[in-house]
Design a protein around this motif. Sequence first.
Motif, PDB file in Angstrom:
ATOM      1  N   GLN A   1      45.629  32.068  33.020  1.00 22.36           N
ATOM      2  CA  GLN A   1      46.269  33.048  33.893  1.00 22.36           C
ATOM      3  C   GLN A   1      45.237  33.981  34.519  1.00 22.36           C
ATOM      4  O   GLN A   1      45.314  34.304  35.711  1.00 22.36           O
ATOM      5  CB  GLN A   1      47.292  33.873  33.099  1.00 22.36           C
ATOM      6  N   VAL A   2      44.269  34.419  33.724  1.00 22.66           N
ATOM      7  CA  VAL A   2      43.227  35.314  34.231  1.00 22.66           C
ATOM      8  C   VAL A   2      42.374  34.608  35.277  1.00 22.66           C
ATOM      9  O   VAL A   2      42.081  35.157  36.347  1.00 22.66           O
ATOM     10  CB  VAL A   2      42.351  35.834  33.074  1.00 22.66           C
ATOM     11  N   ILE A   3      41.974  33.373  34.988  1.00 21.23           N
ATOM     12  CA  ILE A   3      41.157  32.608  35.941  1.00 21.23           C
ATOM     13  C   ILE A   3      41.915  32.385  37.243  1.00 21.23           C
ATOM     14  O   ILE A   3      41.369  32.549  38.339  1.00 21.23           O
ATOM     15  CB  ILE A   3      40.740  31.255  35.322  1.00 21.23           C
ATOM     16  N   THR A   4      43.185  32.011  37.114  1.00 18.33           N
ATOM     17  CA  THR A   4      44.000  31.788  38.313  1.00 18.33           C
ATOM     18  C   THR A   4      44.122  33.051  39.138  1.00 18.33           C
ATOM     19  O   THR A   4      43.996  33.027  40.365  1.00 18.33           O
ATOM     20  CB  THR A   4      45.405  31.285  37.914  1.00 18.33           C
ATOM     21  N   TYR A   5      44.335  34.176  38.469  1.00 13.90           N
ATOM     22  CA  TYR A   5      44.489  35.449  39.185  1.00 13.90           C
ATOM     23  C   TYR A   5      43.189  35.833  39.881  1.00 13.90           C
ATOM     24  O   TYR A   5      43.198  36.287  41.040  1.00 13.90           O
ATOM     25  CB  TYR A   5      44.911  36.540  38.206  1.00 13.90           C
ATOM     26  N   LEU A   6      42.069  35.633  39.219  1.00 14.74           N
ATOM     27  CA  LEU A   6      40.781  35.967  39.827  1.00 14.74           C
ATOM     28  C   LEU A   6      40.427  35.021  40.977  1.00 14.74           C
ATOM     29  O   LEU A   6      39.639  35.375  41.843  1.00 14.74           O
ATOM     30  CB  LEU A   6      39.671  35.942  38.767  1.00 14.74           C
TER      31      LEU A   6
ATOM     32  N   GLN B   1      42.459  34.221  43.174  1.00 17.51           N
ATOM     33  CA  GLN B   1      43.235  34.711  44.314  1.00 17.51           C
ATOM     34  C   GLN B   1      42.826  36.116  44.739  1.00 17.51           C
ATOM     35  O   GLN B   1      43.261  36.602  45.784  1.00 17.51           O
ATOM     36  CB  GLN B   1      44.730  34.699  43.946  1.00 17.51           C
ATOM     37  N   HIS B   2      42.022  36.778  43.927  1.00 20.05           N
ATOM     38  CA  HIS B   2      41.590  38.144  44.209  1.00 20.05           C
ATOM     39  C   HIS B   2      40.119  38.294  43.831  1.00 20.05           C
ATOM     40  O   HIS B   2      39.554  37.430  43.173  1.00 20.05           O
ATOM     41  CB  HIS B   2      42.413  39.163  43.404  1.00 20.05           C
ATOM     42  N   THR B   3      39.512  39.371  44.228  1.00 18.33           N
ATOM     43  CA  THR B   3      38.113  39.606  43.891  1.00 18.33           C
ATOM     44  C   THR B   3      37.864  41.088  43.714  1.00 18.33           C
ATOM     45  O   THR B   3      38.633  41.923  44.199  1.00 18.33           O
ATOM     46  CB  THR B   3      37.180  39.030  44.972  1.00 18.33           C
ATOM     47  N   ASP B   4      36.783  41.393  42.978  1.00 17.39           N
ATOM     48  CA  ASP B   4      36.409  42.797  42.736  1.00 17.39           C
ATOM     49  C   ASP B   4      37.571  43.601  42.158  1.00 17.39           C
ATOM     50  O   ASP B   4      37.992  44.619  42.710  1.00 17.39           O
ATOM     51  CB  ASP B   4      35.914  43.450  44.035  1.00 17.39           C
TER      52      ASP B   4
ATOM     53  N   SER C   1      44.897  43.245  34.234  1.00 15.78           N
ATOM     54  CA  SER C   1      45.910  43.304  33.179  1.00 15.78           C
ATOM     55  C   SER C   1      47.311  43.413  33.765  1.00 15.78           C
ATOM     56  O   SER C   1      48.240  42.714  33.337  1.00 15.78           O
ATOM     57  CB  SER C   1      45.626  44.497  32.259  1.00 15.78           C
ATOM     58  N   ARG C   2      47.462  44.282  34.758  1.00 17.92           N
ATOM     59  CA  ARG C   2      48.773  44.408  35.402  1.00 17.92           C
ATOM     60  C   ARG C   2      49.152  43.144  36.160  1.00 17.92           C
ATOM     61  O   ARG C   2      50.306  42.718  36.150  1.00 17.92           O
ATOM     62  CB  ARG C   2      48.777  45.608  36.354  1.00 17.92           C
ATOM     63  N   GLY C   3      48.173  42.550  36.831  1.00 22.79           N
ATOM     64  CA  GLY C   3      48.456  41.363  37.648  1.00 22.79           C
ATOM     65  C   GLY C   3      48.925  40.176  36.829  1.00 22.79           C
ATOM     66  O   GLY C   3      49.793  39.413  37.264  1.00 22.79           O
ATOM     67  N   VAL C   4      48.348  39.987  35.630  1.00 25.88           N
ATOM     68  CA  VAL C   4      48.719  38.835  34.794  1.00 25.88           C
ATOM     69  C   VAL C   4      49.736  39.203  33.716  1.00 25.88           C
ATOM     70  O   VAL C   4      50.208  38.332  32.981  1.00 25.88           O
ATOM     71  CB  VAL C   4      47.466  38.206  34.140  1.00 25.88           C
ATOM     72  N   GLU C   5      50.015  40.507  33.626  1.00 30.61           N
ATOM     73  CA  GLU C   5      50.976  41.010  32.639  1.00 30.61           C
ATOM     74  C   GLU C   5      50.565  40.657  31.216  1.00 30.61           C
ATOM     75  O   GLU C   5      51.363  40.167  30.401  1.00 30.61           O
ATOM     76  CB  GLU C   5      52.392  40.500  32.944  1.00 30.61           C
ATOM     77  N   ILE C   6      49.291  40.893  30.925  1.00 28.21           N
ATOM     78  CA  ILE C   6      48.726  40.696  29.592  1.00 28.21           C
ATOM     79  C   ILE C   6      48.018  41.992  29.203  1.00 28.21           C
ATOM     80  O   ILE C   6      47.386  42.631  30.052  1.00 28.21           O
ATOM     81  CB  ILE C   6      47.726  39.513  29.559  1.00 28.21           C
ATOM     82  N   ASN C   7      48.106  42.377  27.937  1.00 24.92           N
ATOM     83  CA  ASN C   7      47.523  43.654  27.526  1.00 24.92           C
ATOM     84  C   ASN C   7      46.014  43.688  27.755  1.00 24.92           C
ATOM     85  O   ASN C   7      45.335  42.652  27.715  1.00 24.92           O
ATOM     86  CB  ASN C   7      47.877  43.972  26.070  1.00 24.92           C
ATOM     87  N   LYS C   8      45.499  44.882  27.975  1.00 22.03           N
ATOM     88  CA  LYS C   8      44.098  45.052  28.370  1.00 22.03           C
ATOM     89  C   LYS C   8      43.115  44.547  27.316  1.00 22.03           C
ATOM     90  O   LYS C   8      42.052  44.024  27.665  1.00 22.03           O
ATOM     91  CB  LYS C   8      43.808  46.514  28.705  1.00 22.03           C
TER      92      LYS C   8
ATOM     93  N   GLY D   1      29.408  46.605  38.165  1.00 20.57           N
ATOM     94  CA  GLY D   1      29.972  47.895  37.828  1.00 20.57           C
ATOM     95  C   GLY D   1      31.111  47.673  36.858  1.00 20.57           C
ATOM     96  O   GLY D   1      30.916  47.163  35.752  1.00 20.57           O
ATOM     97  N   SER D   2      32.320  47.999  37.273  1.00 23.78           N
ATOM     98  CA  SER D   2      33.500  47.753  36.431  1.00 23.78           C
ATOM     99  C   SER D   2      34.469  46.779  37.110  1.00 23.78           C
ATOM    100  O   SER D   2      35.629  46.689  36.733  1.00 23.78           O
ATOM    101  CB  SER D   2      34.217  49.069  36.140  1.00 23.78           C
ATOM    102  N   LYS D   3      33.961  46.054  38.116  1.00 24.44           N
ATOM    103  CA  LYS D   3      34.796  45.122  38.880  1.00 24.44           C
ATOM    104  C   LYS D   3      34.431  43.679  38.537  1.00 24.44           C
ATOM    105  O   LYS D   3      33.246  43.325  38.474  1.00 24.44           O
ATOM    106  CB  LYS D   3      34.631  45.354  40.378  1.00 24.44           C
ATOM    107  N   TYR D   4      35.446  42.839  38.356  1.00 23.16           N
ATOM    108  CA  TYR D   4      35.234  41.448  37.969  1.00 23.16           C
ATOM    109  C   TYR D   4      35.567  40.497  39.119  1.00 23.16           C
ATOM    110  O   TYR D   4      36.504  40.719  39.879  1.00 23.16           O
ATOM    111  CB  TYR D   4      36.121  41.099  36.772  1.00 23.16           C
ATOM    112  N   SER D   5      34.782  39.424  39.205  1.00 22.79           N
ATOM    113  CA  SER D   5      35.023  38.360  40.174  1.00 22.79           C
ATOM    114  C   SER D   5      34.629  37.028  39.555  1.00 22.79           C
ATOM    115  O   SER D   5      33.788  36.978  38.640  1.00 22.79           O
ATOM    116  CB  SER D   5      34.219  38.579  41.462  1.00 22.79           C
ATOM    117  N   LEU D   6      35.208  35.950  40.058  1.00 25.95           N
ATOM    118  CA  LEU D   6      34.802  34.615  39.631  1.00 25.95           C
ATOM    119  C   LEU D   6      33.464  34.250  40.249  1.00 25.95           C
ATOM    120  O   LEU D   6      33.157  34.622  41.382  1.00 25.95           O
ATOM    121  CB  LEU D   6      35.831  33.566  40.058  1.00 25.95           C
TER     122      LEU D   6
END
Length: 260
Positions: free
Chosen positions: A13-18, A20-23, A30-37, A57-62
């Motif tokens: 779920q996390v990989i799929t969400y990333l 589709q989005h970046t940074d 956590s909110r996007g995949v509805e899984i606790n932080k 920084g504090s931003k994640y991307s694939l």
Amino acid sequence: MSQYAPAVQAAIQVITYLSQHTDLGLSEISRGVEINKNMVFRILNTLEEQGWVYCSGSKYSLTLLPFRVTSQSVARMPLHKAALPILQQLHGKTGESTYLGILKGDKVLYIQHLDGTGDVTVAGRLGGEYELYCSAPGKALLAFQSREYIDAYLKGDFLKRTPNTIVDAAQLQKELISVAHRGYALDREEFGMGITCVAAPIFDAAQSVVGCIGSSAFTPMGDHDGVISRLLPHVLQAAEEVTKRLGGIEPQCRDREETE
């Protein structure tokens, strides 16, 4: 009883969400995949250690590693192997944006894309997913699906992307019948203004449509016919060649001349 691994499911779920989005920050993911932080944080740390994710920084991307890994399976697909040399030949003949697409859910997915070589080219991307109803490759795939699939698809809501986009279900159905009869699909500035596209289906030995091949070009002064007459013969020839390589036979009821 179904057996599954929750941690693996969460990671997917996390990989799929990333993809589709970046940074994105931890809270956003956590909110996007509805899984606790806490769980998301552990997943991200693991993916970062394996080179699948990078943190700025504090931003994640694939990273591109997931693409390199998954694209290996695409490269082994019979369709991809059969089509790639012909796709390259088509690109060499037209110099325009050239693509190989397959049906994925209710979208067309580009499993190969070659950029145009001119000063003004049409944007497209490998791995890109595009709507069926308003694109030439989409209509080339949609027109040859089962009646049940088409009927269900036509019940959807369609965004009018340009003044030329077909959004009426009855009109779209008529267009799909025409595509199936003549054996190719057109996009006369339906997906985007200034873009004309031509695409044709690819058949396998079971007479099923397994993909499509096509080309898109900038349309100067709305000259759709000029672009179509230049691209259509090459696209049809390319689709025929790939179909032959897959052991397929094209339907005989096709009108080679564009009369619309």
